[in-house]
Write a protein that holds these residues in place. Structure first.
Motif, PDB file in Angstrom:
ATOM      1  N   TYR A 156      28.812  62.848  84.640  1.00 53.84           N
ATOM      2  CA  TYR A 156      29.899  61.970  84.285  1.00 53.84           C
ATOM      3  C   TYR A 156      30.996  62.746  83.578  1.00 53.84           C
ATOM      4  N   LYS A 157      32.203  62.302  83.748  1.00 54.04           N
ATOM      5  CA  LYS A 157      33.343  62.979  83.135  1.00 54.04           C
ATOM      6  C   LYS A 157      33.456  62.658  81.648  1.00 54.04           C
ATOM      7  N   HIS A 158      33.177  61.411  81.260  1.00 58.48           N
ATOM      8  CA  HIS A 158      33.299  60.972  79.877  1.00 58.48           C
ATOM      9  C   HIS A 158      31.936  60.485  79.377  1.00 58.48           C
ATOM     10  N   VAL A 159      31.358  61.219  78.441  1.00 52.76           N
ATOM     11  CA  VAL A 159      30.055  60.856  77.879  1.00 52.76           C
ATOM     12  C   VAL A 159      30.150  60.892  76.358  1.00 52.76           C
ATOM     13  N   SER A 160      29.852  59.763  75.739  1.00 50.53           N
ATOM     14  CA  SER A 160      29.780  59.671  74.279  1.00 50.53           C
ATOM     15  C   SER A 160      28.414  59.084  73.924  1.00 50.53           C
ATOM     16  N   LEU A 161      27.932  59.403  72.746  1.00 47.06           N
ATOM     17  CA  LEU A 161      26.634  58.924  72.286  1.00 47.06           C
ATOM     18  C   LEU A 161      26.805  58.252  70.931  1.00 47.06           C
ATOM     19  N   ILE A 162      25.967  57.248  70.672  1.00 51.62           N
ATOM     20  CA  ILE A 162      26.011  56.547  69.398  1.00 51.62           C
ATOM     21  C   ILE A 162      24.587  56.171  69.001  1.00 51.62           C
ATOM     22  N   GLY A 163      24.295  56.216  67.698  1.00 52.90           N
ATOM     23  CA  GLY A 163      22.981  55.815  67.231  1.00 52.90           C
ATOM     24  C   GLY A 163      22.964  55.593  65.731  1.00 52.90           C
ATOM     25  N   ASP A 164      21.950  54.835  65.297  1.00 51.67           N
ATOM     26  CA  ASP A 164      21.788  54.486  63.893  1.00 51.67           C
ATOM     27  C   ASP A 164      20.413  54.952  63.418  1.00 51.67           C
ATOM     28  N   SER A 165      20.355  55.581  62.259  1.00 54.54           N
ATOM     29  CA  SER A 165      19.119  56.068  61.655  1.00 54.54           C
ATOM     30  C   SER A 165      18.474  57.087  62.600  1.00 54.54           C
ATOM     31  N   MET A 166      17.237  56.874  63.061  1.00 54.25           N
ATOM     32  CA  MET A 166      16.637  57.823  63.999  1.00 54.25           C
ATOM     33  C   MET A 166      17.362  57.816  65.332  1.00 54.25           C
ATOM     34  N   GLY A 167      18.029  56.709  65.657  1.00 52.19           N
ATOM     35  CA  GLY A 167      18.875  56.682  66.848  1.00 52.19           C
ATOM     36  C   GLY A 167      20.074  57.601  66.680  1.00 52.19           C
ATOM     37  N   GLY A 168      20.578  57.696  65.439  1.00 54.24           N
ATOM     38  CA  GLY A 168      21.650  58.647  65.140  1.00 54.24           C
ATOM     39  C   GLY A 168      21.141  60.077  65.258  1.00 54.24           C
ATOM     40  N   SER A 169      19.901  60.277  64.860  1.00 57.08           N
ATOM     41  CA  SER A 169      19.280  61.598  65.016  1.00 57.08           C
ATOM     42  C   SER A 169      19.165  61.930  66.497  1.00 57.08           C
ATOM     43  N   GLY A 170      18.773  60.922  67.300  1.00 53.73           N
ATOM     44  CA  GLY A 170      18.682  61.122  68.743  1.00 53.73           C
ATOM     45  C   GLY A 170      20.037  61.435  69.357  1.00 53.73           C
ATOM     46  N   ALA A 171      21.081  60.755  68.884  1.00 53.49           N
ATOM     47  CA  ALA A 171      22.433  61.036  69.384  1.00 53.49           C
ATOM     48  C   ALA A 171      22.823  62.483  69.077  1.00 53.49           C
ATOM     49  N   LEU A 172      22.483  62.962  67.884  1.00 53.29           N
ATOM     50  CA  LEU A 172      22.773  64.359  67.546  1.00 53.29           C
ATOM     51  C   LEU A 172      21.885  65.313  68.337  1.00 53.29           C
ATOM     52  N   LEU A 173      20.626  64.921  68.553  1.00 52.00           N
ATOM     53  CA  LEU A 173      19.694  65.757  69.315  1.00 52.00           C
ATOM     54  C   LEU A 173      20.215  65.996  70.731  1.00 52.00           C
ATOM     55  N   PHE A 174      20.833  64.986  71.317  1.00 49.90           N
ATOM     56  CA  PHE A 174      21.344  65.105  72.681  1.00 49.90           C
ATOM     57  C   PHE A 174      22.859  65.295  72.723  1.00 49.90           C
ATOM     58  N   SER A 175      23.444  65.671  71.604  1.00 46.55           N
ATOM     59  CA  SER A 175      24.903  65.817  71.511  1.00 46.55           C
ATOM     60  C   SER A 175      25.460  66.855  72.476  1.00 46.55           C
ATOM     61  N   HIS A 176      24.663  67.831  72.845  1.00 46.20           N
ATOM     62  CA  HIS A 176      25.130  68.856  73.791  1.00 46.20           C
ATOM     63  C   HIS A 176      25.408  68.274  75.173  1.00 46.20           C
ATOM     64  N   LEU A 177      24.909  67.062  75.446  1.00 43.62           N
ATOM     65  CA  LEU A 177      25.159  66.399  76.726  1.00 43.62           C
ATOM     66  C   LEU A 177      26.439  65.570  76.715  1.00 43.62           C
ATOM     67  N   ALA A 178      27.000  65.348  75.526  1.00 51.54           N
ATOM     68  CA  ALA A 178      28.240  64.578  75.403  1.00 51.54           C
ATOM     69  C   ALA A 178      29.428  65.418  75.861  1.00 51.54           C
ATOM     70  N   THR A 179      30.468  64.738  76.286  1.00 53.33           N
ATOM     71  CA  THR A 179      31.695  65.429  76.673  1.00 53.33           C
ATOM     72  C   THR A 179      32.833  65.157  75.703  1.00 53.33           C
ATOM     73  N   GLU A 180      32.708  64.091  74.899  1.00 49.83           N
ATOM     74  CA  GLU A 180      33.813  63.717  74.019  1.00 49.83           C
ATOM     75  C   GLU A 180      33.393  63.558  72.567  1.00 49.83           C
ATOM     76  N   SER A 181      32.461  62.647  72.298  1.00 54.34           N
ATOM     77  CA  SER A 181      32.137  62.385  70.899  1.00 54.34           C
ATOM     78  C   SER A 181      30.717  61.867  70.737  1.00 54.34           C
ATOM     79  N   VAL A 182      30.241  61.999  69.513  1.00 54.86           N
ATOM     80  CA  VAL A 182      28.958  61.455  69.091  1.00 54.86           C
ATOM     81  C   VAL A 182      29.208  60.725  67.779  1.00 54.86           C
ATOM     82  N   VAL A 183      28.686  59.505  67.664  1.00 55.10           N
ATOM     83  CA  VAL A 183      28.791  58.743  66.429  1.00 55.10           C
ATOM     84  C   VAL A 183      27.372  58.485  65.936  1.00 55.10           C
ATOM     85  N   ALA A 184      27.074  58.997  64.750  1.00 47.23           N
ATOM     86  CA  ALA A 184      25.741  58.836  64.170  1.00 47.23           C
ATOM     87  C   ALA A 184      25.862  58.154  62.818  1.00 47.23           C
ATOM     88  N   PHE A 185      25.138  57.051  62.659  1.00 46.22           N
ATOM     89  CA  PHE A 185      25.108  56.322  61.397  1.00 46.22           C
ATOM     90  C   PHE A 185      23.825  56.705  60.658  1.00 46.22           C
TER      91      PHE A 185
END
Length: 131
Positions: free
Chosen positions: A1-30
């Motif tokens: 995909y051309k535009h990939v962003s990830l978002i997660g809260d608590s351990m979901g935020g950890s998961g978003a950071l864990l897979f942040s290398h797959l994002a193309t634009e941004s990651v939001v972790a709470f």
């Protein structure tokens, strides 16, 4: 995909950071949990110390890769002490590995009116998050 962003809260935020290398634009972790070895909230029997340390290593490496390729990481935290410790560890690690990029690509958003771990719930109650 051309535009990939990830978002997660608590351990979901950890998961978003864990897979942040797959994002193309941004990651939001709470309130992501970065250091599982020292977090009292992580008490699963199947998460040995080795598993927790490998998780942290991969999270840091993938966040470094994301920042290096231009992804912006937005990390929201309140004043709860373990949350600030987690984000401080992330900031310190990224600043030591990719200092120029991390200053521009890692954004820590401090919510001084939130004294607990549930920052996403807090922001929703204040009308700052929809859904």
């Amino acid at each position: 995909y051309k535009h990939v962003s990830l978002i997660g809260d608590s351990m979901g935020g950890s998961g978003a950071l864990l897979f942040s290398h797959l994002a193309t634009e941004s990651v939001v972790a709470f309130a992501p949990q970065v250091d599982l070895a020292r977090d009292d909230h992580v008490s699963r029997d199947d998460m040995t110390l080795l598993v927790k340390e490998k998780f942290q290593t991969h999270l840091f490496e993938n966040a470094e890769e994301a920042i290096t390729k231009g992804v912006t990481l937005f990390v929201h935290r309140g004043k709860e002490s373990s949350d600030t410790q987690h984000t401080d560890q992330l900031m310190n690690r990224l600043a030591s590995k990719c200092p120029l990029e991390s200053g521009q690509r890692l954004k820590i958003i401090e919510h001084s009116d939130c004294n607990h771990h549930q920052i996403a719930v807090h922001l929703k109650q204040k009308g700052h998050l929809l859904g």
